[in-house]
Write an enzyme that holds these catalytic residues in place. Structure first.
Site, PDB file in Angstrom:
ATOM      1  N   TYR A  11       0.830  -1.212   0.000  1.00 20.62           N
ATOM      2  CA  TYR A  11       0.000   0.000   0.000  1.00 20.62           C
ATOM      3  C   TYR A  11       0.868   1.267   0.000  1.00 20.62           C
ATOM      4  CZ  TYR A  11      -3.200   3.487   2.102  1.00 20.62           C
ATOM      5  OH  TYR A  11      -3.932   4.612   2.395  1.00 20.62           O
ATOM      6  N   ASP A  31      10.072  -6.954  -3.820  1.00 24.97           N
ATOM      7  CA  ASP A  31       8.892  -7.359  -3.033  1.00 24.97           C
ATOM      8  C   ASP A  31       8.672  -8.855  -3.228  1.00 24.97           C
ATOM      9  OD1 ASP A  31       6.052  -7.594  -2.069  1.00 24.97           O
ATOM     10  OD2 ASP A  31       6.209  -5.423  -1.985  1.00 24.97           O
ATOM     11  N   ASN A  32       8.247  -9.528  -2.150  1.00 22.07           N
ATOM     12  CA  ASN A  32       7.935 -10.958  -2.309  1.00 22.07           C
ATOM     13  C   ASN A  32       6.438 -11.195  -2.529  1.00 22.07           C
ATOM     14  OD1 ASN A  32       6.859 -10.533   0.197  1.00 22.07           O
ATOM     15  ND2 ASN A  32       8.087 -12.061   1.281  1.00 22.07           N
ATOM     16  N   PHE A  74       9.828  -0.485   3.188  1.00 22.46           N
ATOM     17  CA  PHE A  74       8.436  -0.629   3.627  1.00 22.46           C
ATOM     18  C   PHE A  74       8.083  -2.073   3.958  1.00 22.46           C
ATOM     19  CE2 PHE A  74       8.635   2.879   0.556  1.00 22.46           C
ATOM     20  CZ  PHE A  74       8.093   3.901   1.302  1.00 22.46           C
ATOM     21  N   SER A  78       2.511  -6.194   9.372  1.00 25.59           N
ATOM     22  CA  SER A  78       2.085  -5.022  10.155  1.00 25.59           C
ATOM     23  C   SER A  78       0.689  -5.131  10.777  1.00 25.59           C
ATOM     24  CB  SER A  78       2.190  -3.766   9.286  1.00 25.59           C
ATOM     25  OG  SER A  78       1.446  -3.905   8.109  1.00 25.59           O
ATOM     26  N   TYR A 142       4.321  -6.528  17.079  1.00 19.15           N
ATOM     27  CA  TYR A 142       4.525  -5.679  15.893  1.00 19.15           C
ATOM     28  C   TYR A 142       5.292  -4.413  16.272  1.00 19.15           C
ATOM     29  CZ  TYR A 142       3.387  -2.061  12.475  1.00 19.15           C
ATOM     30  OH  TYR A 142       3.479  -1.020  11.589  1.00 19.15           O
ATOM     31  N   TYR A 209     -15.808   0.615  18.492  1.00 21.25           N
ATOM     32  CA  TYR A 209     -15.421  -0.087  19.723  1.00 21.25           C
ATOM     33  C   TYR A 209     -15.319   0.885  20.903  1.00 21.25           C
ATOM     34  CZ  TYR A 209     -14.451  -3.962  16.611  1.00 21.25           C
ATOM     35  OH  TYR A 209     -14.579  -4.957  15.682  1.00 21.25           O
TER      36      TYR A 209
END
Ligand code: NAD
Length: 329
Positions: A11, A31-32, A74, A78, A142, A209
């Site tokens: 993104y 990138d994978n 990046f 995440s 994370y 929430y």
């Protein structure tokens, strides 16, 4: 001179690739595709599919891309909830990836890296807005993995002549203003795209929430940063390092908080849709308010967030409305 964008099919990374190309940089992407999309990248960009933890693969990329002036980093897992269930997977990918990247940088004498860090490194801060001096006490694997990555970069920059900037993003949202790339997480957890999925009829309602937080309307307050503002900060950070700036860390937000209900109302206004909502239980570990103090980025990088929440949601809606199947891959 080339900028390598690691995690460039994701993104944030895909928007960085787009802006770097627009600004005339030579770009290569690694990138994978574990969460990224090849379709988020221009067909003619140099693309290396592989995992940054794979030292041989990364060595080959750096050997092919001879004049590397810097990296934008990046690539990471995440998702906070997933990290609570699978901590080792997060440390393996995020920290393991970082070790491989720093070693390869050193081997090929690449001097600069701009790195995606996160407000999650702060955990539940006692004060708001959050400055770079606010203690970093992550409350999930994370956030912890990102804090470790920041520290690894700091030690590496002290041991070698590489310099880094860690950009601690608050809530990133929005899409490219021409609407051809946008947010397409396979497992969506972010408030704005989820609200827009309700507007599209993909979900029945949005759950808010908790409404008994210490905020004006009782719902949590978060700081939303527009994608194009965010990428501008990366470009400024890279230029800062190239001009001899020292290794540094910056909090990036709009410095203005919006409550969950304000986000919902803005989305109703932008989309013209009703967007039903229900009230759910508070989630453990959700602070009342998370707002960035970006004064340091204003002063040192000459960076200012330009776009407000309405602009962010307009661009996001433009993308989602015209791409109901996202990248369709
Ligand atoms: P994303 O999942 O869309 O992008 C990550 C990209 O990295 C993907 O394309 C993925 O395929 C790639 N990747 C992951 N592990 C890899 C590996 N080992 N080797 C090669 N490629 C790999 O996520 P995003 O939302 O674009 O976030 C980008 C970065 O920004 C992440 O590091 C994240 O922690 C950070 N961040 C994001 C937000 C947000 O709101 N989106 C907020 C704070 C920080």
């Amino acid at each position: 001179m080339t900028v390598i964008v690691l995690g460039g099919a994701g993104y944030v990374g895909s928007h960085a690739v787009e802006m770097l190309l627009k600004k005339g940089y030579d770009v290569a992407v690694v990138d994978n595709l574990v969460t990224g999309h090849r379709a988020a990248l221009p067909l003619d960009v140099r693309f290396y599919e592989g995992d940054v933890r794979d030292h041989d693969f990364l060595n080959n990329v750096f050997a092919k891309e001879k004049n590397i002036e810097g990296l934008m980093h990046f690539c990471a897992y995440s998702l906070v909830g997933e990290s609570m269930e699978k901590p080792t997977m997060y440390f393996d990918n995020n920290v393991g990836g970082c070790i491989s990247i720093l070693e390869t940088m050193q081997k090929f004498d690449v001097k600069h890296i701009v790195f995606s860090s996160t407000a999650a490194t702060f955990g539940v801060p006692e004060t708001s807005p959050i400055t770079e001096m606010t203690p970093q006490k992550p409350i999930n694997p994370y956030g912890e993995s990102k804090l470790i990555m920041e520290k690894m970069m700091q030690w590496q920059s002290e041991a070698t002549d590489m310099t880094y900037v860690a950009l601690r993003y608050f809530n990133v949202a929005g899409a490219s203003s021409d609407g051809h790339i946008g947010e397409a997480h396979k497992n969506e957890t972010h408030l704005i795209p989820i609200i827009l999925q309700v507007a599209q009829g993909k979900r029945e309602f949005i759950t808010i929430y908790g409404n008994d937080y210490k905020t004006s309307d009782g719902t949590c307050i978060r700081d939303y940063i527009d994608m194009e503002d965010l990428i501008n900060a990366h470009v400024k950070a890279l230029e800062y390092l190239k001009a001899g700036g020292k290794s540094n860390q910056f909090n990036l937000g709009s410095s203005k908080g919006y409550s969950n209900l304000e986000v919902l109302e803005t989305a109703r206004k932008v989309t013209g849709k009703n967007i039903p909502s229900i009230l759910g239980e508070r989630r453990p570990g959700d602070p009342d308010e998370l707002v960035a103090d970006s004064t340091k980025a204003n002063n040192i990088l000459n960076w200012h967030a330009q776009n407000d929440l309405e602009h962010i949601i307009e661009n996001a809606w433009n993308w989602h409305k015209n791409h109901p199947d996202l990248y369709d891959d």
